[in-house]
Motif scaffolding. Structure first.
Motif, short mmCIF file in Angstrom:
data_model
loop_
_atom_site.label_atom_id
_atom_site.label_comp_id
_atom_site.label_asym_id
_atom_site.label_seq_id
_atom_site.Cartn_x
_atom_site.Cartn_y
_atom_site.Cartn_z
N ALA A 77 0.82 -1.22 0.00
CA ALA A 77 0.00 0.00 0.00
C ALA A 77 0.86 1.27 0.00
N PRO A 78 1.89 1.36 0.88
CA PRO A 78 2.72 2.58 0.84
C PRO A 78 3.41 2.78 -0.51
N LEU A 79 3.86 1.68 -1.13
CA LEU A 79 4.52 1.83 -2.42
C LEU A 79 3.53 2.21 -3.52
N GLN A 80 2.34 1.63 -3.47
CA GLN A 80 1.33 2.00 -4.45
C GLN A 80 0.96 3.48 -4.33
N ALA A 81 0.98 3.98 -3.10
CA ALA A 81 0.63 5.38 -2.88
C ALA A 81 1.68 6.32 -3.47
N ARG A 82 2.90 5.83 -3.69
CA ARG A 82 3.95 6.68 -4.26
C ARG A 82 3.74 6.93 -5.74
N GLY A 83 2.87 6.13 -6.38
CA GLY A 83 2.67 6.29 -7.82
C GLY A 83 3.68 5.48 -8.61
N PRO A 84 3.86 5.81 -9.89
CA PRO A 84 4.80 5.05 -10.73
C PRO A 84 6.19 4.99 -10.12
N LEU A 85 6.80 3.80 -10.18
CA LEU A 85 8.06 3.56 -9.49
C LEU A 85 9.23 3.46 -10.46
N ARG A 86 10.41 3.75 -9.93
CA ARG A 86 11.67 3.54 -10.64
C ARG A 86 12.34 2.35 -9.96
N LEU A 87 12.40 1.20 -10.65
CA LEU A 87 12.94 -0.02 -10.06
C LEU A 87 14.28 -0.37 -10.71
N VAL A 88 15.16 -0.96 -9.90
CA VAL A 88 16.51 -1.32 -10.35
C VAL A 88 16.64 -2.83 -10.34
N LEU A 89 17.19 -3.36 -11.41
CA LEU A 89 17.50 -4.79 -11.53
C LEU A 89 19.02 -4.91 -11.68
N ARG A 90 19.64 -5.55 -10.70
CA ARG A 90 21.10 -5.67 -10.72
C ARG A 90 21.52 -7.08 -11.11
N PHE A 91 22.58 -7.16 -11.90
CA PHE A 91 23.17 -8.44 -12.29
C PHE A 91 24.53 -8.57 -11.63
N ALA A 92 24.69 -9.58 -10.78
CA ALA A 92 25.96 -9.81 -10.11
C ALA A 92 27.04 -10.24 -11.09
N ASP A 93 26.65 -10.91 -12.16
CA ASP A 93 27.58 -11.38 -13.19
C ASP A 93 27.16 -10.75 -14.51
N ALA A 94 28.04 -9.93 -15.08
CA ALA A 94 27.71 -9.26 -16.33
C ALA A 94 27.42 -10.23 -17.46
N GLU A 95 27.98 -11.44 -17.42
CA GLU A 95 27.72 -12.40 -18.48
C GLU A 95 26.24 -12.74 -18.59
N ASP A 96 25.54 -12.77 -17.44
CA ASP A 96 24.10 -13.03 -17.48
C ASP A 96 23.36 -11.89 -18.17
N ALA A 97 23.78 -10.65 -17.88
CA ALA A 97 23.13 -9.51 -18.51
C ALA A 97 23.39 -9.47 -20.01
N LEU A 98 24.54 -9.98 -20.44
CA LEU A 98 24.88 -9.96 -21.86
C LEU A 98 24.22 -11.08 -22.65
N ASP A 99 23.61 -12.02 -21.96
CA ASP A 99 22.89 -13.11 -22.62
C ASP A 99 21.46 -12.66 -22.86
N PRO A 100 21.05 -12.45 -24.12
CA PRO A 100 19.70 -11.93 -24.36
C PRO A 100 18.60 -12.78 -23.76
N ALA A 101 18.78 -14.09 -23.72
CA ALA A 101 17.75 -14.97 -23.17
C ALA A 101 17.61 -14.75 -21.66
N VAL A 102 18.75 -14.71 -20.94
CA VAL A 102 18.72 -14.50 -19.48
C VAL A 102 18.21 -13.10 -19.16
#
Length: 390
Positions: A77-102
């Motif tokens: 509820a508190p987060l919904q009340a803030r309106g649209p959110l800016r969310l961060v997705l972190r990759f511990a291993d860059a190789e996973d981020a570089l794989d289009p499927a992952v």
């Protein structure tokens, strides 16, 4: 020749002053995986002057995707009340981020989770330490993501800007966050997290080869220098003096403060310090060192012999633990309490000097530095921690 009304309109346009650039927008990064009550309180009441927050939503690593505490149903509820959110997705291993499927599957899972929780997503920030030599692969992976209404942002390092593949990354996203701080760097007066001259050079280079709105990430935290063990910190006063120079730079949209101050966290600025910097001034700093009764929760009792020497920060900003000089007109003894103070090899006649470990005192969180036993009054004088002999 153009008719006179047209000539008049052209002259009027030529004389009209240019509209001032829009003010920089400021947001802070909530990086914590666990949302303790202190983190929840900081999110609910962020420092004055911030336009929003970026919330770490998940981290993808060897064990898969680990979701942070913001997905707790009690926080919905508190987060919904803030309106649209800016969310961060972190990759511990860059190789996973570089794989289009992952990358695609992880991003889709986050978007689905946000939709299922009723959390509107305005912006998705991707945080991956992609090697500069792999920027073209990064651009290809980013381009493979399906378009959505939410803006796509990437966190980038200074070496990325203008390198081969940068233009393709720039074309594949909506916004870019450029981090101009890192592990302690060699500065003019010792290790630093932010060298403003170097940051200026990095920022100007990136603005010169980037078409998307650029946000610069600045530090509000401290780290240990792995070589010396010293505490390295972004000084709020120095950042406050430099911040006005960022206004009006074409293409610079805002500042991301890494990280959101949280009460009780000694490794980030206080909320008051960040608010002061955002208001264009250095935060106030002060220090007191006083002798008094032993803390009641120690259970020493009213008849216990000895006093506690307590160090406190009296302003808006943290202060380094001070060196302490104690003097008396008679014998006395002092020993470390909760902090690893060490006796200095020299001190004036009738005095003792005690040197602190690297550390900070937070406003509102005084610390007991020494235990003192004496038959006569003891005088205390704090000194800067880099004083070899107070």
């Amino acid at each position: 020749m153009p008719p006179r009304p047209v000539i008049g309109a052209l002259l009027l346009a030529a004389c009209r002053p240019e509209a001032p650039p829009p003010p920089l927008r400021h947001h802070a990064y909530v990086w914590q995986r666990q949302w303790t009550p202190a983190v929840q309180a900081a999110v609910a009441a962020p420092p004055a002057g911030l336009d929003g927050l970026a919330l770490l939503a998940a981290e993808h690593g060897p064990a898969g995707t680990v979701w942070t505490g913001l997905w707790d149903p009690a926080l919905r509820a508190p987060l919904q009340a803030r309106g649209p959110l800016r969310l961060v997705l972190r990759f511990a291993d860059a190789e996973d981020a570089l794989d289009p499927a992952v990358l695609g599957a992880t991003v889709a899972a986050l978007r689905d989770r946000a939709a299922g929780a009723g959390l509107p997503l305005a912006e998705l920030q991707l945080d991956a330490d992609v090697p500069t030599a792999r920027l073209s692969d990064w651009a290809a992976a980013l381009a493979s993501l399906p378009a959505t209404a939410a803006e796509l942002t990437v966190l980038s390092l200074p070496d990325h800007a203008c390198a081969p593949g940068w233009a393709a990354v720039d074309a594949a996203v909506d916004r870019i966050v450029l981090q101009v701080h890192s592990v302690p760097l060699a500065g003019r007066s010792g290790p630093t997290l932010l060298d403003t001259d170097q940051a200026d050079a990095w920022l100007d280079r990136a603005l010169g080869c980037t078409t998307r709105p650029l946000t610069v990430a600045l530090p509000t935290h401290s780290l240990r220098d792995r070589h010396t063990g010293a505490l390295v910190r972004a000084d709020p006063a120095a950042v406050a003096a430099w911040l006005p120079t960022l206004a009006g730079r074409p293409g610079l949209a805002g500042v991301a403060w890494f990280r959101l101050p949280v009460l009780g966290d000694p490794h980030t600025w206080t909320g008051a310090a960040l608010s002061a910097v955002l208001a264009g001034r250095a935060p106030t700093r002060g220090l007191s060192a006083t002798l008094g009764p032993l803390p009641a929760d120690w259970g020493a009792g009213a008849t216990a012999r000895g006093q506690a020497l307590t160090v406190a920060a009296t302003g808006e900003d943290h202060v380094p633990l001070p060196a302490l000089e104690l003097c008396a007109d008679g014998p006395f003894a002092a020993a470390p309490a909760s902090l690893a103070y060490q006796p200095a090899p020299t001190a004036p006649q009738g005095c003792q000097a005690h040197l602190p470990p690297p550390g900070l005192v937070a406003p509102g969180a005084p610390v007991v530095a020494l235990l003192v036993a004496a038959d006569r009054p003891v005088r205390v004088r704090p000194r800067p921690p880099d004083s070899a002999a107070p």
